[in-house]
Write a protein that holds these residues in place. Structure first.
Motif, PDB file in Angstrom:
ATOM      1  N   ILE A  94       0.724  -1.279  -0.022  1.00 15.33           N
ATOM      2  CA  ILE A  94       0.109  -0.095   0.052  1.00 15.33           C
ATOM      3  C   ILE A  94       0.898   1.362  -0.043  1.00 15.33           C
ATOM      4  O   ILE A  94       0.737   2.195  -0.741  1.00 15.33           O
ATOM      5  CB  ILE A  94      -0.931   0.120   1.054  1.00 15.33           C
ATOM      6  CG1 ILE A  94      -2.056  -1.257   0.960  1.00 15.33           C
ATOM      7  CG2 ILE A  94      -1.598   1.515   1.408  1.00 15.33           C
ATOM      8  CD1 ILE A  94      -2.885  -1.479   2.359  1.00 15.33           C
ATOM      9  N   MET A  95       1.857   1.238   0.883  1.00 16.30           N
ATOM     10  CA  MET A  95       2.954   2.352   0.616  1.00 16.30           C
ATOM     11  C   MET A  95       3.593   2.518  -0.528  1.00 16.30           C
ATOM     12  O   MET A  95       3.958   3.716  -0.724  1.00 16.30           O
ATOM     13  CB  MET A  95       4.029   2.334   2.082  1.00 16.30           C
ATOM     14  CG  MET A  95       3.353   2.059   3.279  1.00 16.30           C
ATOM     15  SD  MET A  95       4.646   1.537   4.508  1.00 16.30           S
ATOM     16  CE  MET A  95       6.055   1.912   3.918  1.00 16.30           C
ATOM     17  N   THR A  96       3.745   1.680  -1.155  1.00 13.16           N
ATOM     18  CA  THR A  96       4.596   1.865  -2.561  1.00 13.16           C
ATOM     19  C   THR A  96       3.695   1.963  -3.696  1.00 13.16           C
ATOM     20  O   THR A  96       4.510   1.755  -4.746  1.00 13.16           O
ATOM     21  CB  THR A  96       5.678   0.649  -2.470  1.00 13.16           C
ATOM     22  OG1 THR A  96       5.147  -0.575  -2.535  1.00 13.16           O
ATOM     23  CG2 THR A  96       6.861   0.691  -1.438  1.00 13.16           C
ATOM     24  N   VAL A  97       2.326   1.867  -3.626  1.00 11.96           N
ATOM     25  CA  VAL A  97       1.624   1.696  -4.742  1.00 11.96           C
ATOM     26  C   VAL A  97       1.783   3.052  -5.772  1.00 11.96           C
ATOM     27  O   VAL A  97       1.711   2.617  -6.853  1.00 11.96           O
ATOM     28  CB  VAL A  97       0.117   1.794  -4.336  1.00 11.96           C
ATOM     29  CG1 VAL A  97      -0.382   3.104  -3.881  1.00 11.96           C
ATOM     30  CG2 VAL A  97      -0.745   1.264  -5.460  1.00 11.96           C
ATOM     31  N   GLY A  98       2.381   3.951  -5.361  1.00 14.68           N
ATOM     32  CA  GLY A  98       2.494   5.080  -6.461  1.00 14.68           C
ATOM     33  C   GLY A  98       3.909   4.937  -7.117  1.00 14.68           C
ATOM     34  O   GLY A  98       3.912   5.858  -8.155  1.00 14.68           O
ATOM     35  N   ILE A  99       4.502   4.061  -6.837  1.00  8.33           N
ATOM     36  CA  ILE A  99       5.907   3.766  -7.764  1.00  8.33           C
ATOM     37  C   ILE A  99       5.536   3.216  -8.939  1.00  8.33           C
ATOM     38  O   ILE A  99       4.683   2.140  -9.085  1.00  8.33           O
ATOM     39  CB  ILE A  99       7.009   3.042  -7.103  1.00  8.33           C
ATOM     40  CG1 ILE A  99       7.201   3.671  -5.561  1.00  8.33           C
ATOM     41  CG2 ILE A  99       8.133   2.695  -7.932  1.00  8.33           C
ATOM     42  CD1 ILE A  99       8.051   2.866  -4.640  1.00  8.33           C
ATOM     43  N   GLY A 100       5.740   3.827 -10.186  1.00 10.28           N
ATOM     44  CA  GLY A 100       5.245   3.470 -11.594  1.00 10.28           C
ATOM     45  C   GLY A 100       6.098   2.302 -12.117  1.00 10.28           C
ATOM     46  O   GLY A 100       5.382   1.346 -12.721  1.00 10.28           O
ATOM     47  N   ASN A 101       7.508   2.190 -11.743  1.00  9.40           N
ATOM     48  CA  ASN A 101       8.178   1.076 -12.383  1.00  9.40           C
ATOM     49  C   ASN A 101       8.000  -0.115 -11.556  1.00  9.40           C
ATOM     50  O   ASN A 101       8.236  -0.226 -10.192  1.00  9.40           O
ATOM     51  CB  ASN A 101       9.475   1.420 -12.419  1.00  9.40           C
ATOM     52  CG  ASN A 101      10.384   0.487 -13.077  1.00  9.40           C
ATOM     53  OD1 ASN A 101      10.211  -0.855 -12.797  1.00  9.40           O
ATOM     54  ND2 ASN A 101      11.237   1.052 -13.699  1.00  9.40           N
ATOM     55  N   PHE A 102       7.363  -1.091 -11.975  1.00 12.91           N
ATOM     56  CA  PHE A 102       6.980  -2.325 -11.159  1.00 12.91           C
ATOM     57  C   PHE A 102       8.108  -3.238 -10.607  1.00 12.91           C
ATOM     58  O   PHE A 102       8.331  -3.493  -9.594  1.00 12.91           O
ATOM     59  CB  PHE A 102       6.114  -3.220 -12.052  1.00 12.91           C
ATOM     60  CG  PHE A 102       5.598  -4.488 -11.246  1.00 12.91           C
ATOM     61  CD1 PHE A 102       4.441  -4.127 -10.700  1.00 12.91           C
ATOM     62  CD2 PHE A 102       6.124  -5.796 -11.552  1.00 12.91           C
ATOM     63  CE1 PHE A 102       4.053  -5.452  -9.701  1.00 12.91           C
ATOM     64  CE2 PHE A 102       5.941  -6.808 -10.602  1.00 12.91           C
ATOM     65  CZ  PHE A 102       4.673  -6.745  -9.876  1.00 12.91           C
ATOM     66  N   CYS A 103       9.401  -3.015 -11.245  1.00 13.01           N
ATOM     67  CA  CYS A 103      10.379  -3.765 -10.843  1.00 13.01           C
ATOM     68  C   CYS A 103      11.104  -3.199  -9.941  1.00 13.01           C
ATOM     69  O   CYS A 103      11.387  -3.842  -8.583  1.00 13.01           O
ATOM     70  CB  CYS A 103      11.411  -3.687 -11.895  1.00 13.01           C
ATOM     71  SG  CYS A 103      10.917  -4.960 -13.501  1.00 13.01           S
ATOM     72  N   VAL A 104      11.001  -1.920  -9.845  1.00 12.36           N
ATOM     73  CA  VAL A 104      11.713  -0.965  -8.631  1.00 12.36           C
ATOM     74  C   VAL A 104      10.685  -1.128  -7.509  1.00 12.36           C
ATOM     75  O   VAL A 104      11.173  -1.610  -6.220  1.00 12.36           O
ATOM     76  CB  VAL A 104      11.770   0.451  -9.124  1.00 12.36           C
ATOM     77  CG1 VAL A 104      12.202   1.420  -7.905  1.00 12.36           C
ATOM     78  CG2 VAL A 104      12.751   0.703 -10.145  1.00 12.36           C
ATOM     79  N   ARG A 105       9.313  -1.169  -7.583  1.00 11.03           N
ATOM     80  CA  ARG A 105       8.274  -1.300  -6.678  1.00 11.03           C
ATOM     81  C   ARG A 105       8.501  -2.722  -6.027  1.00 11.03           C
ATOM     82  O   ARG A 105       8.509  -3.008  -4.937  1.00 11.03           O
ATOM     83  CB  ARG A 105       7.106  -1.046  -7.155  1.00 11.03           C
ATOM     84  CG  ARG A 105       6.040  -1.312  -5.993  1.00 11.03           C
ATOM     85  CD  ARG A 105       4.689  -1.091  -6.720  1.00 11.03           C
ATOM     86  NE  ARG A 105       3.691  -1.235  -5.703  1.00 11.03           N
ATOM     87  CZ  ARG A 105       2.531  -1.470  -5.887  1.00 11.03           C
ATOM     88  NH1 ARG A 105       2.073  -1.841  -7.043  1.00 11.03           N
ATOM     89  NH2 ARG A 105       1.383  -2.008  -4.724  1.00 11.03           N
TER      90      ARG A 105
END
Length: 136
Positions: A94-105
């Motif tokens: 939930i905290m990282t949902v805004g990260i666009g790059n899926f691999c980085v997330r």
């Protein structure tokens, strides 16, 4: 044997790549997070986990006494970390949902989940009653 380890490493790398690529493809295709490829009990996750274990077992030899003590201490917390990591992962996701790059997330989710799980279990292990339940 070296031949068996090599096969396990190849399966682990393929499993890891399958996790990233399939998750990325289906997340992009459906326009929502598609995390079934790193769920518990999935073959690609099993292959990756076994490969990491076999690699560490065969190659990691800690000579520094200070790091040995740390490794022993952390190993006593792994069962508790395993128990709570799904709850922690849910919150981290939930905290990282805004990260666009899926691999980085995905990598960030792994790192944060690991650290938060160990910290929580370390704190809980200081409570005598709880310590008996979560430490081996």
């Amino acid at each position: 044997e070296k031949k068996a380890r090599t096969g396990i490493y190849i399966a682990g790398c393929l499993g890891f790549l399958a996790t990233i690529l399939c998750s990325q493809f289906f997340t992009t295709d459906t326009f929502r997070a598609y995390n079934v490829f790193y769920a518990q009990g999935i073959l690609n996750v099993l292959c990756s986990s076994v490969a990491v274990f076999v690699f560490a077992n065969a190659n990691v030899h800690i000579k520094n006494e200070r790091f040995q003590r740390l490794a022993v201490r952390l190993s006593g917390l792994t069962f508790g970390g395993y128990i709570i990591h799904i709850a922690v992962l849910t919150e981290v996701d939930i905290m990282t949902v805004g990260i666009g790059n899926f691999c980085v997330r995905m990598i960030l989710n792994f790192l944060l989940t690991t650290v938060f799980s160990f910290v929580i279990i370390f704190v809980l292990s200081k409570i005598p009653v709880v310590k008996k339940l979560i430490r081996n």
